[in-house]
Design a protein around this motif. Structure first.
Motif, PDB file in Angstrom:
ATOM      1  N   THR A  70     -22.924 -22.595  45.524  1.00 43.32           N
ATOM      2  CA  THR A  70     -22.551 -24.034  45.903  1.00 43.32           C
ATOM      3  C   THR A  70     -22.926 -24.966  45.241  1.00 43.32           C
ATOM      4  N   ALA A  71     -23.871 -24.780  43.757  1.00 43.82           N
ATOM      5  CA  ALA A  71     -24.273 -25.831  42.881  1.00 43.82           C
ATOM      6  C   ALA A  71     -22.932 -26.046  41.869  1.00 43.82           C
ATOM      7  N   GLY A  72     -22.867 -27.348  41.416  1.00 45.56           N
ATOM      8  CA  GLY A  72     -21.656 -27.531  40.847  1.00 45.56           C
ATOM      9  C   GLY A  72     -21.537 -26.838  39.452  1.00 45.56           C
ATOM     10  N   ASP A  73     -22.468 -26.510  38.773  1.00 50.33           N
ATOM     11  CA  ASP A  73     -22.317 -25.669  37.370  1.00 50.33           C
ATOM     12  C   ASP A  73     -22.547 -24.048  37.767  1.00 50.33           C
ATOM     13  N   ALA A  74     -22.439 -23.681  39.011  1.00 49.12           N
ATOM     14  CA  ALA A  74     -22.624 -22.163  39.161  1.00 49.12           C
ATOM     15  C   ALA A  74     -21.626 -21.395  38.549  1.00 49.12           C
ATOM     16  N   VAL A  75     -20.437 -21.869  38.653  1.00 49.62           N
ATOM     17  CA  VAL A  75     -19.317 -20.738  38.446  1.00 49.62           C
ATOM     18  C   VAL A  75     -19.385 -20.760  36.736  1.00 49.62           C
ATOM     19  N   PRO A  76     -19.247 -21.704  35.976  1.00 56.92           N
ATOM     20  CA  PRO A  76     -19.430 -21.797  34.502  1.00 56.92           C
ATOM     21  C   PRO A  76     -20.609 -21.131  34.121  1.00 56.92           C
ATOM     22  N   GLU A  77     -21.718 -21.124  34.797  1.00 56.90           N
ATOM     23  CA  GLU A  77     -23.004 -20.534  34.374  1.00 56.90           C
ATOM     24  C   GLU A  77     -22.842 -19.124  34.597  1.00 56.90           C
ATOM     25  N   LEU A  78     -22.115 -18.640  35.634  1.00 61.98           N
ATOM     26  CA  LEU A  78     -21.807 -17.234  35.847  1.00 61.98           C
ATOM     27  C   LEU A  78     -20.951 -16.755  34.826  1.00 61.98           C
ATOM     28  N   VAL A  79     -19.659 -17.363  34.558  1.00 56.95           N
ATOM     29  CA  VAL A  79     -18.984 -16.791  33.467  1.00 56.95           C
ATOM     30  C   VAL A  79     -19.325 -16.704  32.084  1.00 56.95           C
ATOM     31  N   ALA A  80     -20.334 -17.719  31.849  1.00 60.39           N
ATOM     32  CA  ALA A  80     -20.831 -17.591  30.533  1.00 60.39           C
ATOM     33  C   ALA A  80     -21.763 -16.524  30.478  1.00 60.39           C
ATOM     34  N   ASP A  81     -22.393 -16.388  31.423  1.00 59.84           N
ATOM     35  CA  ASP A  81     -23.515 -15.247  31.548  1.00 59.84           C
ATOM     36  C   ASP A  81     -22.614 -13.924  31.271  1.00 59.84           C
ATOM     37  N   LEU A  82     -21.528 -13.879  31.921  1.00 55.98           N
ATOM     38  CA  LEU A  82     -20.619 -12.511  31.909  1.00 55.98           C
ATOM     39  C   LEU A  82     -20.320 -12.108  30.360  1.00 55.98           C
ATOM     40  N   THR A 124     -12.149 -20.703  44.630  1.00 51.07           N
ATOM     41  CA  THR A 124     -11.202 -20.890  43.746  1.00 51.07           C
ATOM     42  C   THR A 124     -11.510 -20.995  42.445  1.00 51.07           C
ATOM     43  N   HIS A 125     -12.553 -21.668  42.138  1.00 51.80           N
ATOM     44  CA  HIS A 125     -13.004 -21.470  40.601  1.00 51.80           C
ATOM     45  C   HIS A 125     -13.206 -20.388  40.064  1.00 51.80           C
ATOM     46  N   LEU A 126     -14.035 -19.416  40.771  1.00 45.45           N
ATOM     47  CA  LEU A 126     -14.175 -18.218  40.195  1.00 45.45           C
ATOM     48  C   LEU A 126     -12.956 -17.207  39.934  1.00 45.45           C
ATOM     49  N   THR A 127     -12.161 -17.192  41.245  1.00 45.25           N
ATOM     50  CA  THR A 127     -10.781 -16.589  41.009  1.00 45.25           C
ATOM     51  C   THR A 127     -10.054 -16.874  39.655  1.00 45.25           C
ATOM     52  N   HIS A 128     -10.022 -18.497  39.475  1.00 51.59           N
ATOM     53  CA  HIS A 128      -9.224 -18.955  38.509  1.00 51.59           C
ATOM     54  C   HIS A 128      -9.778 -18.299  37.237  1.00 51.59           C
ATOM     55  N   LEU A 134      -8.843  -9.817  35.488  1.00 50.33           N
ATOM     56  CA  LEU A 134      -8.032  -8.719  36.621  1.00 50.33           C
ATOM     57  C   LEU A 134      -6.779  -8.142  36.129  1.00 50.33           C
ATOM     58  N   VAL A 135      -5.838  -9.182  35.640  1.00 53.10           N
ATOM     59  CA  VAL A 135      -4.658  -8.876  35.642  1.00 53.10           C
ATOM     60  C   VAL A 135      -4.586  -7.915  34.388  1.00 53.10           C
ATOM     61  N   ASP A 136      -5.516  -8.339  33.142  1.00 55.81           N
ATOM     62  CA  ASP A 136      -5.578  -7.250  32.095  1.00 55.81           C
ATOM     63  C   ASP A 136      -6.053  -5.819  32.249  1.00 55.81           C
ATOM     64  N   THR A 137      -7.023  -5.896  33.346  1.00 55.14           N
ATOM     65  CA  THR A 137      -7.397  -4.839  33.730  1.00 55.14           C
ATOM     66  C   THR A 137      -6.148  -3.723  34.449  1.00 55.14           C
ATOM     67  N   ALA A 138      -5.565  -4.612  35.241  1.00 55.76           N
ATOM     68  CA  ALA A 138      -4.292  -3.723  35.995  1.00 55.76           C
ATOM     69  C   ALA A 138      -3.366  -3.426  34.901  1.00 55.76           C
ATOM     70  N   ALA A 139      -3.164  -3.997  34.026  1.00 60.80           N
ATOM     71  CA  ALA A 139      -2.209  -3.522  32.816  1.00 60.80           C
ATOM     72  C   ALA A 139      -2.613  -2.258  32.181  1.00 60.80           C
ATOM     73  N   ARG A 140      -4.092  -2.292  31.915  1.00 58.72           N
ATOM     74  CA  ARG A 140      -4.333  -1.311  31.139  1.00 58.72           C
ATOM     75  C   ARG A 140      -4.753  -0.159  31.973  1.00 58.72           C
ATOM     76  N   HIS A 141      -5.144  -0.385  33.329  1.00 62.59           N
ATOM     77  CA  HIS A 141      -5.808   0.880  34.184  1.00 62.59           C
ATOM     78  C   HIS A 141      -4.879   0.647  35.529  1.00 62.59           C
ATOM     79  N   PRO A 142      -3.703   1.260  35.721  1.00 63.90           N
ATOM     80  CA  PRO A 142      -3.041   1.226  36.841  1.00 63.90           C
ATOM     81  C   PRO A 142      -3.932   1.650  37.924  1.00 63.90           C
ATOM     82  N   HIS A 143      -3.827   0.810  39.161  1.00 61.31           N
ATOM     83  CA  HIS A 143      -4.466   1.020  40.533  1.00 61.31           C
ATOM     84  C   HIS A 143      -5.961   1.011  40.055  1.00 61.31           C
TER      85      HIS A 143
END
Length: 266
Positions: A70-82, A124-128, A134-143
């Protein structure tokens, strides 16, 4: 029915709300199917205990990231961590969410906004942020790639005394169905899971003492995976035959009658 079993082995799945309930159930299922995991929730102790359990049972490597989404900077922080950990996500399960019960005028405004930040904005933010992976994985590894968003049977009608929750889940359902269509040619499996009440911490967090007929977490996970294992994953999964009948009856019923029936449930 044609099948193309969902097989995330060798990929990494990120699950929000993983510390308990449905999120923990998805963690067990995906670990059993061979995925490594990124477990995200506020309660670090529960995440770490879950990671140990998954490693012992399935040999899964789990990355624990305690975070308040719920923190405003949570998703950018998570993506940066990944990014720093060089982790690419092949499956995203947006399971985190909560509800509140009570007449809107009497509810705490900050709590309602927090509910929207978690149920709608963070999802929404995390999905975007992760959809390209996700799409790249789907292309390289069907199903092997999936997007699972936890909606609710509350998404199918307005619900007096749970007005913000129902509206948030209506958003999740509509948003996910749109993404299902937009990504239909990529091989990504996309679905919105719509259970009714589930035997989790949801009711106590929402502040309800009313007894409800509840589904089990196992039933929700089974219904989700049955959909993911189909060659064409449906854009929505309504868990339970009774819930499916009620959800479809709403479409055919007068709106005022639906409001009246929904209001009497709380």
């Amino acid at each position: 029915m044609p099948r193309a079993p969902y097989n995330p082995m060798g990929t990494t799945a990120l699950i929000t709300g993983a510390s308990s309930g449905i999120g923990a159930g998805y963690a067990h299922e995906l670990a059993q199917r061979g995925a490594d995991l990124v477990l995200v929730a506020r309660r670090q102790d529960r995440l770490e205990a879950l990671a140990v359990d998954l490693a012992e049972k399935y040999g899964t490597v789990s990355t624990v990231i305690p975070l308040d989404l719920t923190a405003g900077d949570a998703v950018p922080e998570l993506v940066a961590d990944l990014t720093n950990r060089n982790i690419a996500i092949g499956t995203l399960v947006n399971s985190a969410g909560f509800g509140t019960i009570g007449a809107f005028v009497h509810t705490d405004a900050a709590r309602q906004l927090e509910q929207l930040r978690l149920n709608v904005i963070a999802l929404t933010h995390l999905t975007h942020a992760l959809l390209p992976d996700l799409v790249d994985t789907a292309a390289r590894h069907p199903h092997a790639a999936a997007l699972v968003n936890l909606a609710s049977t509350a998404a199918f009608q307005p619900m007096p005394h749970m007005s913000v929750y129902a509206a948030s889940k209506a958003y999740v359902l509509s948003f996910t169905e749109s993404l299902w269509y937009e990504t239909r040619s990529t091989g990504l499996k996309v679905t919105a899971v719509c259970p009714g009440f589930v035997d989790t911490e949801f009711a106590s967090v929402a502040g309800s003492t009313t007894p409800y007929r509840s589904l089990t977490v196992e039933r929700v996970i089974h219904s989700t995976c049955s959909a993911l294992d189909r060659r064409v994953t449906p854009p929505q999964v309504i868990v339970g035959k009774r819930n499916a009948l009620l959800a479809r009856a709403v479409v055919l019923s007068p709106r005022r009658a639906v409001l009246s029936i929904a209001a009497r449930r709380h």
